[in-house]
Enzyme design. Structure first.
Site, PDB file in Angstrom:
ATOM      1  CG  HIS A   1      -1.632   1.223   1.550  1.00  0.00           C
ATOM      2  ND1 HIS A   1      -3.002   1.313   1.543  1.00  0.00           N
ATOM      3  CD2 HIS A   1      -1.200   2.456   1.921  1.00  0.00           C
ATOM      4  CE1 HIS A   1      -3.377   2.544   1.871  1.00  0.00           C
ATOM      5  NE2 HIS A   1      -2.289   3.249   2.123  1.00  0.00           N
ATOM      6  CD  GLU A   2       1.657   3.559   3.739  1.00  0.00           C
ATOM      7  OE1 GLU A   2       1.867   4.602   3.076  1.00  0.00           O
ATOM      8  OE2 GLU A   2       0.694   3.458   4.510  1.00  0.00           O
TER       9      GLU A   2
ATOM     10  CD  GLU B   1      -4.872   6.620   2.519  1.00  0.00           C
ATOM     11  OE1 GLU B   1      -4.453   5.447   2.563  1.00  0.00           O
ATOM     12  OE2 GLU B   1      -4.118   7.601   2.657  1.00  0.00           O
TER      13      GLU B   1
END
Length: 695
Positions: A443-444, A502
């Site tokens: 994700h990051e 997100e």
């Protein structure tokens, strides 16, 4: 503890100690001094955050601290002296610990108001301990105990926002007009608040965070000429002055010139209010590779602003773990391989097989496993990718961190997940932590770290060939939209920006979590204890669980989502249910108040992954091409809560699980020696840790 209308009682919080002693002991004396002063700077941001949350949060904080001081932490003596029961005292302390961990009386995750399970008479008795408590009680009792407001959001009857303070309600359209006026003068909004003032005409005061104060620094008309904007510097002045003082002290112990440079830029930004200076600090901070003591400072995340642009202050100081970072470095070194497997790159030879909607060069970022020493924020995130400025990411790069002592909370056994069948509960819990860990990592790194915005940089300059625009894979035609000069992702997408960002990052992580080569890098194969297939299957189960849990942060009164991640998780669940060809289902039994996530393991790759890929490609293209209209149409429909989803929400609320409360350490300076103090993971320990910070 109660949390407003149509909410079931919230179970006692689960307290997790953000343990730091082991890695702190490995610091040199100079590093400890640097970490101490940086931590003091972080904690001095507490009162800024409180002021950004609600009008009553500062008073509630002072009430808790004064009560601790009056009894020197001897809580039993308080109950006896003011004649309340031990249960009533416990209810207050439970509220106090939850309030302090969230830095305000709204949950950091969800933005819903919570109130103590305590009647006003008992609170009044606690206030008899000192004249200061009595004065604070008169100020906070009513807003502390009452609902509405139920949540943070655009100011009105049901919600409030301290980003738009004052008795005069400001409308969405007025916020947009003021924001447009600021954008036209290249004033960034992150460190501002807006107050509507009733006068002869319509006046809006923009309160800009800075140490320096001036009554009016600028005055200009609104774009519609029906009002004026007055800029006032000096918001949060006292707190920012203390932060600057601590940063200056930390600079004496900086490890290198780069650290001294970004500290000076932080100070300039906080002194003057200039976010141009802050943007410079981010460019410098990126160059501070693999520091032993890492930090994040500033008005960073815009999650809580209903308009999606004003940001909460955040201060994080953490210590890197060299051994844990080695596994992350392996992934970083192989990043380019996996970027080519994302939906917008598939089937293209252009740009080294990454396609036109990806940066030509993926600069390997600094990616560290860190342990937080001081994390002053309403949400303790498990992983972070910064800076939030997409132009800086594209031009200079970015950093990623995984916060190991926060991630470890996810490995706790805790309660059995109520949305997983009993037959799978044990294996779900066993596989959950490693699946979640690597999902967050992806994700990051590849979620927030990928993508290229199509931008017109000046009158005749573009970062793509305007005479032969790239083909949009969604339409098969050349792109028709892009960012004009001065336009930004958050400025254009507003309230959608953070949740779509997100969601896109979550989708990237989940989409890649079946890749055999990728999972082998992490140590998961067909022969490992937890197999690669196990990990993939668990991620899809978690997608279902997180989507259901997200419903608790949907406010049915105004039809608004209270948290960017929750909305993203529900949208992903809905996508999998509607476009996944039946590979995922939710088994619902209203009579038994039961919801169970069912995933057909045999269809994960053939049906689940393509559904995620289609959603990911849409969000990526909307984001790259500044296509706000199509994005809003698609995402609002996908995150709409109606029909059976409202029934599911009732069951989710009935299954309320304990929320995390975190207790953090403090450092103390004795001459040139820095000592660390950790606190027990109890509600009393949480309150004591905050009292001893003296902020």
């Amino acid at each position: 503890m109660a949390n407003g209308k149509q909410q079931n009682a919230v179970p006692s919080p689960r307290i997790h100690q953000l343990s730091i002693q082991k890695v702190f002991d490995g610091l040199s004396q100079n590093e400890r001094l640097y970490a101490h002063h940086m931590s003091r700077a972080a904690w001095h941001g507490t009162r800024i955050i409180l002021r950004q949350v609600s009008p009553e949060s500062l008073g509630i904080y002072d009430f808790i601290m004064e009560l601790y001081t009056c009894c020197a932490g001897d809580w039993k003596s308080v109950a006896n002296e003011v004649q309340i029961t031990s249960n009533e005292l416990y209810a207050f302390l439970e509220y106090a610990a939850t309030f302090l961990s969230n830095i305000g009386n709204y949950y950091g995750s969800g933005d819903q108001k919570f109130v103590p399970n305590l009647n006003i008479e008992s609170l009044k008795k606690l206030a008899t301990k000192s004249p200061k408590l009595k004065a604070l009680y008169d100020e906070i009792a009513e807003p502390m105990l009452s609902t509405p407001p139920f949540s943070l959001g655009y100011p009105g009857d049901l919600a409030q926002s301290a980003y738009y303070p004052g008795p005069c309600i400001i409308s969405k359209d007025e916020i947009a007009l003021v924001s447009q006026a600021l954008e036209g003068r290249l004033v960034f909004p992150e460190n501002t608040r807006i107050r509507r003032v009733e006068s002869a005409g319509t006046t809006f005061e923009v309160l800009q965070a800075s140490v320096e104060k001036d009554e009016i620094s600028q005055e200009f008309p609104l774009p519609d000429s029906k009002g004026i904007v007055r800029m006032h510097r000096g918001d949060h002045s006292q707190e920012l002055a203390r932060i600057c003082s601590s940063l200056a002290a930390a600079s004496n112990y900086a490890a290198n010139e780069t650290q001294r440079e970004f500290l000076a830029q932080y100070i300039e930004s906080f002194q003057t209010g200039s976010l141009h200076a802050y943007r410079d600090s981010q460019r410098t901070w990126i160059r501070d590779k693999a520091p032993r003591v890492e930090n994040i400072f500033g008005f960073v995340e815009p999650y809580r602003d209903p308009h999606g642009t004003r940001a909460e202050f955040e201060g994080l100081v953490a210590i890197s773990d060299t051994e844990e970072t080695k596994a992350l470095t392996k992934l970083v070194e192989n990043s380019a391989t996996f970027i080519k497997k994302l939906p917008w790159a598939e089937g293209t030879k252009e740009n080294d097989e990454k396609g036109p909607f990806e940066k030509a060069l993926f600069e390997p970022p600094d990616f560290a496993s860190i342990h937080t020493l001081a994390y002053c924020s309403s949400i303790i995130f498990p992983g972070i990718n910064l800076p939030n400025y997409n132009d800086i990411r594209q031009e200079c790069g970015f950093k990623n961190v995984i916060i190991s002592n926060r991630m470890s909370a996810e490995s706790k056994k805790g309660d059995v997940c109520p949305f997983i069948d009993e037959s799978e509960a044990e294996t779900f819990q066993k596989h959950k932590y490693p699946a979640y860990y690597w999902w967050v990592v992806l994700h990051e790194l590849l979620g927030h770290g990928t993508g290229k915005m199509m931008v017109q940089e000046s009158e005749h300059k573009y970062n793509f060939d305007i005479s032969n625009p790239p083909i949009n894979p969604l339409t098969g035609e050349p792109i028709k939209s892009y960012y004009a000069p001065g336009q930004t992702w958050t400025g254009q997408f507003g309230d959608l920006a953070t949740t779509v960002d997100e969601c896109r990052a979550e989708l990237v992580g989940a989409y890649l979590m079946d890749d055999e080569d990728l999972l082998e890098l992490f140590g998961y194969t067909d022969g490992s204890d937890i197999t690669a297939e196990d990990l993939t299957y668990n991620v899809y189960l978690q997608l279902g669980v997180d989507g259901l849990r997200g419903l608790q942060n949907f406010n049915i009164d105004d039809g608004k989502w209270g948290q960017a991640h929750s909305r993203a998780h529900f949208a992903m669940l809905k996508c999998l249910l509607t476009d996944g060809g039946g590979f995922m289902t939710i088994e619902c039994s209203p009579s038994e108040q039961r919801l169970l996530v069912r995933v057909d393991r045999s269809k994960v790759v053939t049906h689940g992954k393509p559904a995620l890929g289609s959603m990911l490609l849409r969000l990526h293209m909307y984001r790259c091409t500044a296509d706000v209209t199509e994005c809003r149409k698609y995402y609002e429909e996908l995150s709409r809560v109606d029909g059976e989803y409202l029934e599911w929400r009732k069951i989710v609320l009935a299954k309320n699980q304990p929320k995390w409360v975190f207790v953090q350490a403090n450092t103390f300076l004795d001459g040139d020696e820095v000592t660390l103090k950790e606190y027990e993971p109890t509600i009393e320990g949480v309150v004591q840790s905050w009292a001893e910070r003296e902020v």
